[in-house]
Design a protein around this motif. Structure first.
Motif, short mmCIF file in Angstrom:
data_model
loop_
_atom_site.label_atom_id
_atom_site.label_comp_id
_atom_site.label_asym_id
_atom_site.label_seq_id
_atom_site.Cartn_x
_atom_site.Cartn_y
_atom_site.Cartn_z
N PRO A 188 -4.20 26.23 39.78
CA PRO A 188 -3.48 27.39 40.02
C PRO A 188 -3.50 27.89 41.54
O PRO A 188 -4.52 27.02 42.13
CB PRO A 188 -4.62 28.59 39.12
CG PRO A 188 -5.93 27.56 39.19
CD PRO A 188 -5.60 26.27 39.23
N GLY A 189 -2.73 28.58 41.81
CA GLY A 189 -2.65 28.59 43.55
C GLY A 189 -1.46 29.81 43.60
O GLY A 189 -0.64 29.84 42.89
N SER A 190 -1.45 30.05 44.98
CA SER A 190 -0.32 30.80 45.50
C SER A 190 0.69 29.91 46.15
O SER A 190 1.97 30.52 45.95
CB SER A 190 -0.66 31.63 46.80
OG SER A 190 -1.96 32.41 46.54
N PHE A 191 0.48 28.79 46.48
CA PHE A 191 1.49 27.90 46.85
C PHE A 191 2.92 28.54 47.80
O PHE A 191 3.94 28.40 47.39
CB PHE A 191 2.10 26.97 45.48
CG PHE A 191 1.20 26.29 44.87
CD1 PHE A 191 0.52 25.42 45.30
CD2 PHE A 191 0.88 26.80 43.78
CE1 PHE A 191 -0.44 24.83 44.46
CE2 PHE A 191 -0.28 26.42 42.72
CZ PHE A 191 -0.72 25.23 43.06
N VAL A 193 1.66 29.09 39.15
CA VAL A 193 1.92 29.95 40.51
C VAL A 193 1.56 31.36 40.20
O VAL A 193 2.25 32.00 39.46
CB VAL A 193 3.28 29.72 40.90
CG1 VAL A 193 3.75 30.43 42.18
CG2 VAL A 193 3.63 28.33 40.92
N LEU A 194 0.67 32.03 41.20
CA LEU A 194 0.22 33.28 40.97
C LEU A 194 1.40 34.44 41.52
O LEU A 194 1.82 34.23 42.51
CB LEU A 194 -0.97 33.48 41.66
CG LEU A 194 -1.50 34.75 41.50
CD1 LEU A 194 -2.00 35.29 40.08
CD2 LEU A 194 -2.66 35.34 42.46
N ASN A 195 1.85 35.10 40.35
CA ASN A 195 2.96 35.90 40.79
C ASN A 195 2.37 37.35 41.42
O ASN A 195 2.97 38.24 41.63
CB ASN A 195 3.83 36.37 39.74
CG ASN A 195 5.04 36.85 40.09
OD1 ASN A 195 5.54 36.82 41.35
ND2 ASN A 195 5.65 37.77 39.33
N ASN A 196 1.13 37.76 41.02
CA ASN A 196 0.63 39.20 41.36
C ASN A 196 -0.53 39.28 42.30
O ASN A 196 -1.19 40.22 42.55
CB ASN A 196 -0.13 39.75 40.14
CG ASN A 196 -1.45 38.91 39.92
OD1 ASN A 196 -1.54 37.96 40.27
ND2 ASN A 196 -2.36 39.61 38.94
N SER A 201 9.22 34.03 47.33
CA SER A 201 9.19 34.72 46.02
C SER A 201 8.53 33.68 45.03
O SER A 201 8.48 32.44 45.33
CB SER A 201 10.42 35.24 45.36
OG SER A 201 11.19 33.82 45.12
N ALA A 202 8.14 34.29 43.85
CA ALA A 202 7.35 33.35 42.81
C ALA A 202 8.39 32.16 42.35
O ALA A 202 8.26 31.02 42.28
CB ALA A 202 7.14 34.05 41.52
N LYS A 249 8.07 28.24 43.01
CA LYS A 249 8.22 27.35 41.58
C LYS A 249 9.16 26.31 42.01
O LYS A 249 8.96 25.22 41.57
CB LYS A 249 8.72 28.27 40.54
CG LYS A 249 8.76 27.57 39.21
CD LYS A 249 9.02 28.63 38.09
CE LYS A 249 8.96 27.74 36.67
NZ LYS A 249 9.92 27.30 35.94
N GLN A 250 10.10 26.85 42.63
CA GLN A 250 11.29 25.60 42.77
C GLN A 250 10.79 24.48 43.66
O GLN A 250 11.23 23.50 43.70
CB GLN A 250 12.46 26.36 43.37
CG GLN A 250 13.70 25.59 43.77
CD GLN A 250 14.72 26.03 44.69
OE1 GLN A 250 14.64 27.16 45.17
NE2 GLN A 250 16.01 25.51 45.08
N MET A 251 10.02 24.90 44.65
CA MET A 251 9.68 24.04 45.78
C MET A 251 8.68 22.99 45.03
O MET A 251 8.80 21.84 45.25
CB MET A 251 8.99 24.65 46.85
CG MET A 251 9.89 25.56 47.91
SD MET A 251 9.37 26.06 49.55
CE MET A 251 8.48 27.50 48.84
N LEU A 252 7.99 23.60 44.11
CA LEU A 252 6.97 22.74 43.61
C LEU A 252 7.66 21.93 42.67
O LEU A 252 7.20 20.38 42.58
CB LEU A 252 5.89 23.48 42.63
CG LEU A 252 4.67 24.23 43.61
CD1 LEU A 252 4.15 25.31 42.72
CD2 LEU A 252 3.52 23.24 43.63
#
Ligand code: PNS
Length: 164
Positions: free
Chosen positions: A7-10, A35-38, A46-47, A51-54
């Protein structure tokens, strides 16, 4: 099947994160990046962008996937059927915070273990906030993030600058 979560903010993913992803993925059958969204941190990306970059950087890792999550990590772990949380430790300064989260999570779900991976020395100084700082001042951050996402990060900061 042994499922782990990382988990993380990334915000954004760095080469240091990718190092931990590769090494965690080798220890489990399936690794889910959460990917933490909150986050109260007000992320730059943005989340969906994070996500896309990951997803771009894990394309060669068949047992790794990316999910966005809201709320508690223990609930996300349960939802993913994961029993292991992976976190990277760069320096002793990370330890106090990480220990607290790990103990808190273990208290919430005693079946859940946190595995700490020591960051490879070449990435010890690296953080998403350092990337953001460099990018915001037009500095060269190309050796800090995976090659696949460099342009995306640059574009984001160009847009930000243009809108200011
Ligand atoms: O990359 P980060 O920002 O250091 O990651 C922190 C993260 C996402 C692991 C942590 O903030 C988290 O797990 N948040 C979800 C909310 C939660 O479960 N909180 C209780 C433990 S602090």
């Amino acid at each position: 099947m042994r499922v782990g979560i990382y988990p993380g903010s990334f915000d954004p993913v760095t080469k240091g994160h990718l190092d931990i992803i590769r090494r965690s993925a080798a220890m489990v059958d399936k690794l889910v990046i959460g990917v933490l969204n909150n986050s109260k941190k007000q992320p730059v990306f943005s989340a969906a962008e994070r996500k896309q970059m990951l997803e771009m950087v894990i394309a060669d890792l068949p047992n790794v996937s990316v999910e966005v999550f809201d709320g508690l990590l223990v609930d996300f772990a349960k939802q993913q059927d994961a029993k292991i949380i992976f976190r990277g430790l760069r320096a002793v300064t990370d330890f106090e915070y990480e220990l607290q989260i790990a103990q808190l999570n273990r208290n919430l779900n005693p079946e859940l273990d946190t595995v700490f991976l020591v960051t490879s020395v070449e990435y010890a100084y690296l953080s998403s906030s350092a990337v953001r700082e460099l990018a915001s001042y037009g500095g060269d951050f190309s050796n800090l993030v995976p090659e696949q996402i460099q342009t995306l990060v640059e574009e984001k900061y160009k847009k930000k600058k243009a809108s200011n």
